[in-house]
Every structure is written in structure tokens, then in C-alpha cells.
Design a protein around this motif. Structure first.
Motif, PDB file in Angstrom:
ATOM      1  N   LEU A  41       2.683  -4.388  -0.522  1.00  0.00           N
ATOM      2  CA  LEU A  41       1.302  -4.060  -0.146  1.00  0.00           C
ATOM      3  C   LEU A  41       0.306  -4.745  -1.075  1.00  0.00           C
ATOM      4  O   LEU A  41      -0.743  -5.214  -0.645  1.00  0.00           O
ATOM      5  N   ARG A  42       0.630  -4.818  -2.366  1.00  0.00           N
ATOM      6  CA  ARG A  42      -0.239  -5.519  -3.314  1.00  0.00           C
ATOM      7  C   ARG A  42      -0.372  -6.991  -2.946  1.00  0.00           C
ATOM      8  O   ARG A  42      -1.466  -7.557  -2.984  1.00  0.00           O
ATOM      9  N   LEU A  43       0.752  -7.621  -2.608  1.00  0.00           N
ATOM     10  CA  LEU A  43       0.727  -9.035  -2.238  1.00  0.00           C
ATOM     11  C   LEU A  43      -0.085  -9.264  -0.967  1.00  0.00           C
ATOM     12  O   LEU A  43      -0.852 -10.224  -0.868  1.00  0.00           O
ATOM     13  N   ILE A  44       0.066  -8.385  -0.002  1.00  0.00           N
ATOM     14  CA  ILE A  44      -0.671  -8.508   1.259  1.00  0.00           C
ATOM     15  C   ILE A  44      -2.162  -8.276   1.025  1.00  0.00           C
ATOM     16  O   ILE A  44      -3.008  -8.964   1.599  1.00  0.00           O
ATOM     17  N   ALA A  45      -2.500  -7.319   0.163  1.00  0.00           N
ATOM     18  CA  ALA A  45      -3.908  -7.014  -0.111  1.00  0.00           C
ATOM     19  C   ALA A  45      -4.619  -8.208  -0.731  1.00  0.00           C
ATOM     20  O   ALA A  45      -5.806  -8.419  -0.502  1.00  0.00           O
ATOM     21  N   ARG A  46      -3.907  -9.026  -1.516  1.00  0.00           N
ATOM     22  CA  ARG A  46      -4.505 -10.195  -2.170  1.00  0.00           C
ATOM     23  C   ARG A  46      -4.367 -11.475  -1.351  1.00  0.00           C
ATOM     24  O   ARG A  46      -4.988 -12.471  -1.684  1.00  0.00           O
ATOM     25  N   SER A  47      -3.562 -11.447  -0.325  1.00  0.00           N
ATOM     26  CA  SER A  47      -3.263 -12.661   0.430  1.00  0.00           C
ATOM     27  C   SER A  47      -4.451 -13.125   1.265  1.00  0.00           C
ATOM     28  O   SER A  47      -5.157 -12.331   1.878  1.00  0.00           O
ATOM     29  N   ARG A  60      -6.321   0.047   1.363  1.00  0.00           N
ATOM     30  CA  ARG A  60      -6.495   1.490   1.589  1.00  0.00           C
ATOM     31  C   ARG A  60      -5.198   2.247   1.329  1.00  0.00           C
ATOM     32  O   ARG A  60      -5.217   3.319   0.726  1.00  0.00           O
ATOM     33  N   LEU A  61      -4.091   1.704   1.787  1.00  0.00           N
ATOM     34  CA  LEU A  61      -2.804   2.350   1.563  1.00  0.00           C
ATOM     35  C   LEU A  61      -2.466   2.397   0.070  1.00  0.00           C
ATOM     36  O   LEU A  61      -1.911   3.388  -0.412  1.00  0.00           O
ATOM     37  N   LEU A  62      -2.797   1.350  -0.647  1.00  0.00           N
ATOM     38  CA  LEU A  62      -2.559   1.336  -2.090  1.00  0.00           C
ATOM     39  C   LEU A  62      -3.396   2.402  -2.797  1.00  0.00           C
ATOM     40  O   LEU A  62      -2.932   3.009  -3.765  1.00  0.00           O
ATOM     41  N   MET A  63      -4.608   2.617  -2.336  1.00  0.00           N
ATOM     42  CA  MET A  63      -5.460   3.640  -2.950  1.00  0.00           C
ATOM     43  C   MET A  63      -4.877   5.033  -2.728  1.00  0.00           C
ATOM     44  O   MET A  63      -4.971   5.879  -3.618  1.00  0.00           O
ATOM     45  N   THR A  64      -4.270   5.268  -1.589  1.00  0.00           N
ATOM     46  CA  THR A  64      -3.674   6.587  -1.346  1.00  0.00           C
ATOM     47  C   THR A  64      -2.408   6.767  -2.169  1.00  0.00           C
ATOM     48  O   THR A  64      -2.091   7.876  -2.591  1.00  0.00           O
ATOM     49  N   VAL A  65      -1.695   5.677  -2.437  1.00  0.00           N
ATOM     50  CA  VAL A  65      -0.488   5.762  -3.269  1.00  0.00           C
ATOM     51  C   VAL A  65      -0.880   6.051  -4.720  1.00  0.00           C
ATOM     52  O   VAL A  65      -0.241   6.827  -5.402  1.00  0.00           O
ATOM     53  N   LYS A  66      -1.973   5.431  -5.183  1.00  0.00           N
ATOM     54  CA  LYS A  66      -2.404   5.586  -6.569  1.00  0.00           C
ATOM     55  C   LYS A  66      -3.169   6.876  -6.818  1.00  0.00           C
ATOM     56  O   LYS A  66      -3.376   7.248  -7.957  1.00  0.00           O
ATOM     57  N   ALA A  67      -3.622   7.542  -5.763  1.00  0.00           N
ATOM     58  CA  ALA A  67      -4.441   8.737  -5.926  1.00  0.00           C
ATOM     59  C   ALA A  67      -3.674   9.820  -6.690  1.00  0.00           C
ATOM     60  O   ALA A  67      -2.513  10.090  -6.398  1.00  0.00           O
ATOM     61  N   PRO A  68      -4.312  10.443  -7.687  1.00  0.00           N
ATOM     62  CA  PRO A  68      -3.642  11.515  -8.437  1.00  0.00           C
ATOM     63  C   PRO A  68      -3.418  12.734  -7.551  1.00  0.00           C
ATOM     64  O   PRO A  68      -4.235  13.046  -6.689  1.00  0.00           O
ATOM     65  N   LYS A  69      -2.323  13.388  -7.807  1.00  0.00           N
ATOM     66  CA  LYS A  69      -1.972  14.551  -6.976  1.00  0.00           C
ATOM     67  C   LYS A  69      -2.372  15.849  -7.631  1.00  0.00           C
ATOM     68  O   LYS A  69      -2.552  16.015  -8.739  1.00  0.00           O
TER      69      LYS A  69
END
Length: 69
Positions: A41-47, A60-69
Motif C-alpha cells: 500500500l505504501r508503494l502504491i500510495a507513492r507510485s 486512506r487505507l494506510l491512515m486507518t492502519v496507522k490510527a491508534p486504537k
């Protein structure tokens, strides 16, 4: 045609290829993003080789993965 075959969609590389293919239909490519790993996802986000909608959704998906729980 590929997305209709279950045995093909089980393969991670096929799903990654569909998500990163610039000629893939947008709804199909967007559906594959949720099945990909964080590194891809990181590679696709920068591609620059994927449509802007795909890279934005990957961010957006990366932000949901990084969001604190």
C-alpha cells in the motif's frame, strides 16, 4: 475475467497486479487494495504509475492502519 476465477484471486501477486495495473478498471482495482499488505500500500500510495484515485485510496487505507486504537 480474472476476477471471476476464485483460484486466481487467492494468489496475492494476481491481486497486487490488478491493483497496480493502470489499465485495470477502477472499481476492480479499488476492491483489491483492501486485501494488500501495508508495504505494498505504501508503494502504491507513492507510485506515479497508477491512477490518482487508487493512490489516494491506498493513502486512506494506510491512515486507518496507522490510527491508534
Amino acid at each position: 475475467m480474472i476476477t471471476e476465477r476464485r483460484e486466481w484471486m487467492r494468489n496475492y501477486q494476481v491481486r497486487l497486479g490488478l491493483a497496480t495495473n493502470p489499465k485495470a478498471r477502477l472499481p476492480i482495482a479499488l476492491r483489491q487494495l483492501s486485501t494488500l499488505g501495508e508495504r505494498d500500500l505504501r508503494l502504491i500510495a507513492r507510485s506515479k504509475n497508477v491512477p490518482q484515485a487508487i493512490s489516494a485510496q491506498a493513502r486512506r487505507l494506510l491512515m486507518t492502519v496507522k490510527a491508534p486504537k
